[in-house]
Design an enzyme around this catalytic site. Structure first.
Site, mmCIF file in Angstrom:
data_model
loop_
_atom_site.group_PDB
_atom_site.id
_atom_site.type_symbol
_atom_site.label_atom_id
_atom_site.label_comp_id
_atom_site.label_asym_id
_atom_site.label_seq_id
_atom_site.Cartn_x
_atom_site.Cartn_y
_atom_site.Cartn_z
ATOM 1 N N HIS A 1 9.880 10.548 -42.760
ATOM 2 C CA HIS A 1 10.672 10.347 -42.208
ATOM 3 C C HIS A 1 10.700 8.881 -41.671
ATOM 4 C CE1 HIS A 1 12.341 13.910 -41.236
ATOM 5 N NE2 HIS A 1 11.145 14.854 -41.177
ATOM 6 N N CYS B 1 13.745 14.308 -46.101
ATOM 7 C CA CYS B 1 13.093 15.672 -45.773
ATOM 8 C C CYS B 1 13.798 16.745 -47.056
ATOM 9 C CB CYS B 1 12.622 15.981 -44.489
ATOM 10 S SG CYS B 1 11.481 16.907 -43.777
ATOM 11 N N GLU C 1 13.021 6.847 -40.268
ATOM 12 C CA GLU C 1 12.814 6.305 -38.877
ATOM 13 C C GLU C 1 11.952 6.925 -38.208
ATOM 14 O OE1 GLU C 1 13.291 10.818 -38.967
ATOM 15 O OE2 GLU C 1 13.691 9.342 -40.611
#
Length: 372
Positions: A351, A267, A353
């Protein structure tokens, strides 16, 4: 610029909040956008005065507790497009992405007080009250989202007053690095390769994913100079605001890149990586925020559903010839990942994650650790 009709003329939410809440505990309030358009709603009686922020929307249907605690939302008023928020209450902090809510304010259509979930510990309203976060509800969020999509991201005010005086300045452009980053270095893990994790507002789930691997993680503040230390790789975290404001982070990274050690950014991290190579970034009209952004891996032509939260992007034609675009957004063709042709430098705009959202690209953490 011609203004759209005010929210009351665009229709009310399909659900009347009075069916679920004691309306005596609320008062009339307004969301006033910088273009002059006003949306009416109600706010809890504990909300007093006015609140200024950048109004952005997220399309996620779940994960509101993770979204609000994501440091990347610092300084922003977050609009939830899904019409009912709070149905599973608020879980314990183990599900949070930081220790507190970073979003500056919240806009919703309806809030469910009769929440139900085995991990829930309190209601959505109780949580916002506890953390003193301004809220306006019973807003036509569908109409509001359309405005942002057509006009672009706008500054706004949540207020008890329908009209804000002209001298009320809509100042929201602030550097949040000092607010969201840790103050002193922290060490995680006792064996394995050593990585520097630069915290520009790092989500907790990023740390959880890194800790799945045999690593010694040295988490450092955004302006900590690690360039002369002994490390095997560098990780650049997510974070709020304009990537160009992280001047110290960029200068330090430039020095670290001379070692040719693996670098991976997520990001804001990939934006900082691009700026360290003298590429350019720009502000998107309304950003990418939600859990269903389709991205293509250009090397395999494989498409992944990704979780995203950013307002800036990398300008593709500003990348030098030794960098390639590795991922692209299939909605608007913006750059979603970059990779160096010769050195182990890479990053993605989405993202991997997640939290909340799909975990289809968690393999990128494995790819990074394998390169160390």
């Amino acid at each position: 610029m011609e203004l759209l009709a005010p929210a009351p003329l665009l229709g009310k939410p399909p659900l009347d909040v009075s069916e679920f809440l004691d309306t005596s505990l609320f008062h009339d309030s307004f969301l006033i956008l910088e273009n002059g358009q006003t949306f009416s709603g109600i706010s809890p009686n504990w909300l007093k005065g006015s609140l200024v922020g950048e109004v952005v929307f997220t399309t996620g249907m779940t994960g509101y507790e993770a979204s609000l605690t994501d440091p990347s939302y610092a300084g922003q008023i977050l609009v939830f497009t899904f019409p009912l928020i709070g149905n599973y209450g608020v879980p314990s902090k183990s599900y949070f992405e930081s220790e507190k809510i970073f979003a500056k304010g919240v806009v919703v259509s309806n809030i469910c007080q009769n929440w139900s979930h085995n991990t829930g510990v309190q209601s959505f309203l109780e949580w916002l009250n506890e953390q003193n976060i301004p809220l306006i509800m019973e807003v036509d969020t569908r109409a509001l989202t359309k405005v942002i999509r057509e006009k672009g991201t706008l500054k706004g005010v949540i207020s008890e007053r329908e009209f804000i005086q002209k001298e009320f300045e809509l100042k929201t452009e602030t550097f949040f690095g000092k607010e969201v980053s840790i103050k002193e270095p922290m060490i995680y893990g006792q064996k394995g390769k050593t990585i520097i994790a630069v915290d520009c507002g790092m989500k907790t789930n990023i740390l959880r994913n890194l800790q799945k691997h045999p690593l010694i993680i040295k988490r450092v503040p955004y302006n900590y100079d690690y360039s002369q230390e002994d490390f095997d790789g560098v990780f650049l975290s997510n974070g709020p605001g304009n990537p160009e404001d992280y001047k110290e982070t960029i200068v330090i990274l430039k020095k670290a890149m001379r070692k040719k050690k693996p670098i991976f950014g997520i990001c804001l991290g990939v934006q900082i990586l691009s700026l360290a190579t003298d590429a350019k970034t720009y502000k998107l009209p309304y950003g990418h925020r939600g859990h269903n952004q389709p991205c293509m891996d250009l090397s395999t032509k494989k498409c992944y559903m990704t979780s995203q939260n950013h307002g800036y992007a990398i300008k593709e034609d500003s990348l030098s010839s030794d960098w390639i675009v590795s991922f692209k957004n299939l909605n608007d063709n913006t750059v979603e990942g970059i990779k160096h042709l010769h050195y182990p430098f890479s990053g993605v705009q989405f993202h991997p994650e997640a939290a909340p959202g799909p975990t289809d690209t968690e393999w990128l953490f494995e790819q990074f650790t394998a390169s160390l």
